[in-house]
Scaffold this motif. Structure first.
Motif, PDB file in Angstrom:
ATOM      1  N   ASP A  18       0.908  -1.220   0.056  1.00 13.94           N
ATOM      2  CA  ASP A  18      -0.059   0.129  -0.028  1.00 13.94           C
ATOM      3  C   ASP A  18       0.828   1.319   0.016  1.00 13.94           C
ATOM      4  O   ASP A  18       0.329   2.316  -0.437  1.00 13.94           O
ATOM      5  N   LEU A  19       2.112   1.159   0.575  1.00 10.14           N
ATOM      6  CA  LEU A  19       2.742   2.272   0.790  1.00 10.14           C
ATOM      7  C   LEU A  19       4.217   2.362  -0.176  1.00 10.14           C
ATOM      8  O   LEU A  19       4.792   3.330  -0.315  1.00 10.14           O
ATOM      9  N   SER A  20       4.385   1.461  -0.765  1.00 15.19           N
ATOM     10  CA  SER A  20       5.691   1.287  -1.303  1.00 15.19           C
ATOM     11  C   SER A  20       5.971   2.154  -2.471  1.00 15.19           C
ATOM     12  O   SER A  20       7.023   2.595  -2.679  1.00 15.19           O
ATOM     13  N   ARG A  21       4.777   2.461  -3.258  1.00 15.62           N
ATOM     14  CA  ARG A  21       4.886   3.386  -4.120  1.00 15.62           C
ATOM     15  C   ARG A  21       4.915   4.838  -3.817  1.00 15.62           C
ATOM     16  O   ARG A  21       5.176   5.746  -4.802  1.00 15.62           O
ATOM     17  N   PHE A  22       4.852   5.208  -2.492  1.00 14.37           N
ATOM     18  CA  PHE A  22       5.260   6.601  -2.092  1.00 14.37           C
ATOM     19  C   PHE A  22       6.522   6.659  -1.434  1.00 14.37           C
ATOM     20  O   PHE A  22       7.394   5.490  -1.074  1.00 14.37           O
ATOM     21  N   ASP A  23       6.801   7.735  -1.368  1.00 13.06           N
ATOM     22  CA  ASP A  23       8.153   8.321  -0.717  1.00 13.06           C
ATOM     23  C   ASP A  23       7.873   9.121   0.783  1.00 13.06           C
ATOM     24  O   ASP A  23       8.225  10.233   0.766  1.00 13.06           O
ATOM     25  N   PRO A  24       7.212   8.352   1.619  1.00 11.75           N
ATOM     26  CA  PRO A  24       6.748   9.439   2.872  1.00 11.75           C
ATOM     27  C   PRO A  24       7.840   9.939   3.832  1.00 11.75           C
ATOM     28  O   PRO A  24       8.831   9.078   3.897  1.00 11.75           O
ATOM     29  N   LEU A  25       7.790  11.063   4.334  1.00  5.86           N
ATOM     30  CA  LEU A  25       8.431  11.308   5.411  1.00  5.86           C
ATOM     31  C   LEU A  25       8.153  10.757   6.701  1.00  5.86           C
ATOM     32  O   LEU A  25       7.507   9.765   6.584  1.00  5.86           O
ATOM     33  N   PRO A  26       9.086  10.812   7.599  1.00  2.34           N
ATOM     34  CA  PRO A  26       8.812   9.810   8.820  1.00  2.34           C
ATOM     35  C   PRO A  26       7.578   9.432   9.225  1.00  2.34           C
ATOM     36  O   PRO A  26       7.400   8.313   9.786  1.00  2.34           O
ATOM     37  N   ARG A  27       6.542  10.437   9.439  1.00  2.00           N
ATOM     38  CA  ARG A  27       5.359  10.202  10.075  1.00  2.00           C
ATOM     39  C   ARG A  27       4.161  10.512   8.928  1.00  2.00           C
ATOM     40  O   ARG A  27       4.178  11.461   8.427  1.00  2.00           O
ATOM     41  N   ILE A  28       3.348   9.438   8.780  1.00  2.00           N
ATOM     42  CA  ILE A  28       2.490   9.388   7.831  1.00  2.00           C
ATOM     43  C   ILE A  28       1.203  10.091   8.543  1.00  2.00           C
ATOM     44  O   ILE A  28       0.577   9.601   9.365  1.00  2.00           O
ATOM     45  N   ILE A  29       0.596  11.178   8.083  1.00  2.00           N
ATOM     46  CA  ILE A  29      -0.524  12.112   8.524  1.00  2.00           C
ATOM     47  C   ILE A  29      -1.642  11.443   8.113  1.00  2.00           C
ATOM     48  O   ILE A  29      -2.638  11.167   8.780  1.00  2.00           O
ATOM     49  N   SER A  30      -1.730  11.169   6.577  1.00  2.00           N
ATOM     50  CA  SER A  30      -2.987  10.458   6.069  1.00  2.00           C
ATOM     51  C   SER A  30      -2.406   9.749   4.959  1.00  2.00           C
ATOM     52  O   SER A  30      -1.746   9.974   4.129  1.00  2.00           O
ATOM     53  N   HIS A  31      -3.245   8.467   4.691  1.00  2.00           N
ATOM     54  CA  HIS A  31      -3.027   7.628   3.608  1.00  2.00           C
ATOM     55  C   HIS A  31      -4.376   7.309   3.195  1.00  2.00           C
ATOM     56  O   HIS A  31      -5.019   6.621   3.610  1.00  2.00           O
ATOM     57  N   ASP A  32      -4.764   7.693   2.114  1.00  2.36           N
ATOM     58  CA  ASP A  32      -6.213   7.651   1.353  1.00  2.36           C
ATOM     59  C   ASP A  32      -6.065   6.853   0.054  1.00  2.36           C
ATOM     60  O   ASP A  32      -5.513   7.312  -1.130  1.00  2.36           O
ATOM     61  N   ASP A  33      -6.601   5.680   0.138  1.00  2.97           N
ATOM     62  CA  ASP A  33      -6.618   4.827  -1.265  1.00  2.97           C
ATOM     63  C   ASP A  33      -7.983   4.771  -1.817  1.00  2.97           C
ATOM     64  O   ASP A  33      -8.188   4.328  -2.979  1.00  2.97           O
ATOM     65  N   PHE A  34      -9.090   5.377  -1.199  1.00  2.83           N
ATOM     66  CA  PHE A  34     -10.393   5.503  -1.580  1.00  2.83           C
ATOM     67  C   PHE A  34     -11.123   4.151  -1.753  1.00  2.83           C
ATOM     68  O   PHE A  34     -12.189   3.953  -2.527  1.00  2.83           O
ATOM     69  N   SER A  35     -10.606   2.928  -1.416  1.00  7.56           N
ATOM     70  CA  SER A  35     -11.107   1.905  -1.003  1.00  7.56           C
ATOM     71  C   SER A  35     -11.778   1.781   0.139  1.00  7.56           C
ATOM     72  O   SER A  35     -12.590   0.613   0.475  1.00  7.56           O
ATOM     73  N   GLY A  37     -13.675   4.545   1.374  1.00  7.81           N
ATOM     74  CA  GLY A  37     -14.443   5.643   1.490  1.00  7.81           C
ATOM     75  C   GLY A  37     -13.951   7.010   1.066  1.00  7.81           C
ATOM     76  O   GLY A  37     -12.635   6.918   0.357  1.00  7.81           O
ATOM     77  N   HIS A  38     -14.501   8.057   1.342  1.00  5.92           N
ATOM     78  CA  HIS A  38     -13.749   9.552   0.721  1.00  5.92           C
ATOM     79  C   HIS A  38     -12.559   9.922   1.632  1.00  5.92           C
ATOM     80  O   HIS A  38     -11.938  10.962   1.099  1.00  5.92           O
ATOM     81  N   CYS A  39     -12.423   9.330   2.651  1.00  5.10           N
ATOM     82  CA  CYS A  39     -11.113   9.408   3.346  1.00  5.10           C
ATOM     83  C   CYS A  39     -11.069  11.019   3.790  1.00  5.10           C
ATOM     84  O   CYS A  39      -9.993  11.666   3.798  1.00  5.10           O
ATOM     85  N   GLY A  40     -12.217  11.708   4.058  1.00  2.00           N
ATOM     86  CA  GLY A  40     -11.984  13.211   4.408  1.00  2.00           C
ATOM     87  C   GLY A  40     -12.145  14.020   3.338  1.00  2.00           C
ATOM     88  O   GLY A  40     -11.900  15.429   3.561  1.00  2.00           O
ATOM     89  N   TRP A  41     -11.984  13.710   2.290  1.00  2.00           N
ATOM     90  CA  TRP A  41     -12.096  14.526   1.133  1.00  2.00           C
ATOM     91  C   TRP A  41     -13.609  15.053   0.721  1.00  2.00           C
ATOM     92  O   TRP A  41     -14.302  14.221   0.253  1.00  2.00           O
ATOM     93  N   SER A  42     -13.827  16.282   1.267  1.00  2.00           N
ATOM     94  CA  SER A  42     -15.236  16.550   1.031  1.00  2.00           C
ATOM     95  C   SER A  42     -15.473  17.788   0.268  1.00  2.00           C
ATOM     96  O   SER A  42     -14.348  18.391  -0.368  1.00  2.00           O
TER      97      SER A  42
END
Lengths: 295, 111
Positions: A18-35, A37-42
């Motif tokens: 799920d995360l391997s295609r990203f290069d996140p900084l040390p703390r992940i604030i949110s990870h939204d894959d839309f499987s 729900g809307h994950c807070g995108w309103s």
């Protein structure tokens, strides 16, 4: 962070599909894959008081983002990168129409943050032609303000858009927006003001920002594109911007800076927006978003 | 995991007249929906029936079979329950000459 800690973190990230295609900084604030729900995108709603009629025209026509399988009349559902669903931000079928989805957070430490996503865009397939100049732009912005004890706090709004087409010309370049238009009091209110920062005015070319993205050969074929934008909440300066294989020089980039507002302390908002160039809906699809920070 | 449950705003503070319809809503993940229409202002003239429409592609539309009376007073509500609708929904209504209604149309979707 020690070398060993970082090596372990990277190993765990790269082994996680799920995360391997990203290069996140040390703390992940949110990870939204839309499987999930809307994950807070309103829906972005404009400010108003007493009556919805007081909302600025630009905001009044926005609609809710949708969970989409990218269904096409000729080929069926395209699906996301590794689930059936992506977020769909759809404009109305009016030239120049825009739509915006927003995710609203606050931050706990002023430091570097990273915004990554996989996205694509297409017009609604109402014609059997390539339609490559029908989507005017897709883009993103942050809406930020420091803490209530910080000195000299501005509201800072970095904007970037991929100007795909304008008035039928296939432009294909990244633009930023260093200034907004003036605020107006909503309904004469002393408490509520509004400004339409996505007005067509004020966009500037990002130096060296010309880029040709993959636009597959009919309106119902899509390919996912990677994007990364790094921003420092401490200095309120952009740090890096990458789209697919290109990293862009941000030395000429400036965010919108306006005086801080009395209610927006530690605001950390993210917006995604689309614009259509023609009388056809523009669809901005987002497979996944990863927002991370160095804290 | 709790099932998905989303409120989508299809039309907000738009004055419907003539042949009117909401924007399409892609919602194939949902098993059921409830659509509400609230009149945000006093409706003008005779109010028609509204109808739920469904579509294979978000472009071509057919009546789904559910219709209901539009609200007849300010802040009055109308409602329709919808099931088995595929991937796209919208609401439409045809207003007689001189009739109109300023609407808030919301769709409440549940997986």
């Amino acid at each position: 962070m020690t070398d060993m800690t970082e090596a372990l973190r990277m190993a765990l990230l790269r082994a996680n599909p799920d995360l391997s295609r990203f290069d996140p900084l040390p703390r992940i604030i949110s990870h939204d894959d839309f499987s999930r729900g809307h994950c807070g995108w309103s829906q972005l709603v404009g400010n108003y008081e007493d009556s919805l009629d007081t909302m600025l025209d630009g905001y009044s026509r926005y609609t809710s983002a949708m969970l989409s399988t990218l269904p096409h009349w000729d080929a069926g559902s395209h699906g996301g990168m590794d689930s059936s669903y992506a977020l769909k931000i759809a404009t109305r079928a009016t030239p120049g129409a825009q739509n915006v989805a927003i995710k609203r957070h606050t931050f706990r430490r002023r430091g570097p943050i990273r915004f990554e996503m996989y996205f694509t865009f297409k017009p609604e397939a109402t014609e059997l032609v390539l339609s490559e100049t029908d989507v005017r732009s897709v883009g993103f912005l942050f809406d930020l303000q420091g803490g209530d004890r910080d000195a000299g706090t501005d509201r800072v709004m970095p904007h970037l858009r991929f100007l795909n087409a304008l008035d039928g010309a296939h432009v294909q370049k990244w633009q930023y927006k260093p200034e907004t238009i003036p605020f107006v009091a909503v309904n004469g209110s002393s408490k509520i003001a509004s400004h339409y920062h996505l007005s067509p005015k004020g966009w500037q070319d990002l130096p060296g920002g010309e880029q040709k993205l993959c636009y597959n050969e009919i309106p119902t074929k899509v390919n996912w594109t990677y994007l990364r934008f790094d921003f420092d909440l401490d200095s309120m300066q952009a740090l890096a911007f990458q789209c697919n294989d290109r990293e862009f020089d941000l030395s000429g980039f400036e965010p919108i800076r306006i005086p801080g507002m009395k209610n927006l302390w530690c605001m950390l908002n993210f917006c995604l927006f689309a614009e259509t160039d023609v009388a056809k809906r523009a669809f901005f699809y987002v497979d996944s978003v990863c927002i991370s920070g160095d804290f | 995991m709790l099932p998905e449950n989303i409120t989508a705003i299809l039309t907000r503070n738009e004055t419907w007249s003539g042949a009117a319809a909401s924007e399409p809503c892609e919602c194939g993940w949902a098993r059921e929906a409830v659509l509400y229409i609230r009149a945000l202002k006093e409706p003008i003239g005779p109010q028609p029936k509204a109808r739920i429409e469904m579509s294979p592609d978000g472009i071509h539309w057919l009546p789904e079979g559910t219709d209901f009376a539009m609200p007849t007073g300010k802040d009055a509500l109308a409602m329709a329950r919808i099931r088995h609708f595929g991937n796209f929904l919208r609401v439409a209504a045809d207003f007689a000459e001189g009739s109109s209604c300023t609407v808030l149309a919301t769709l409440h979707l549940k997986a």
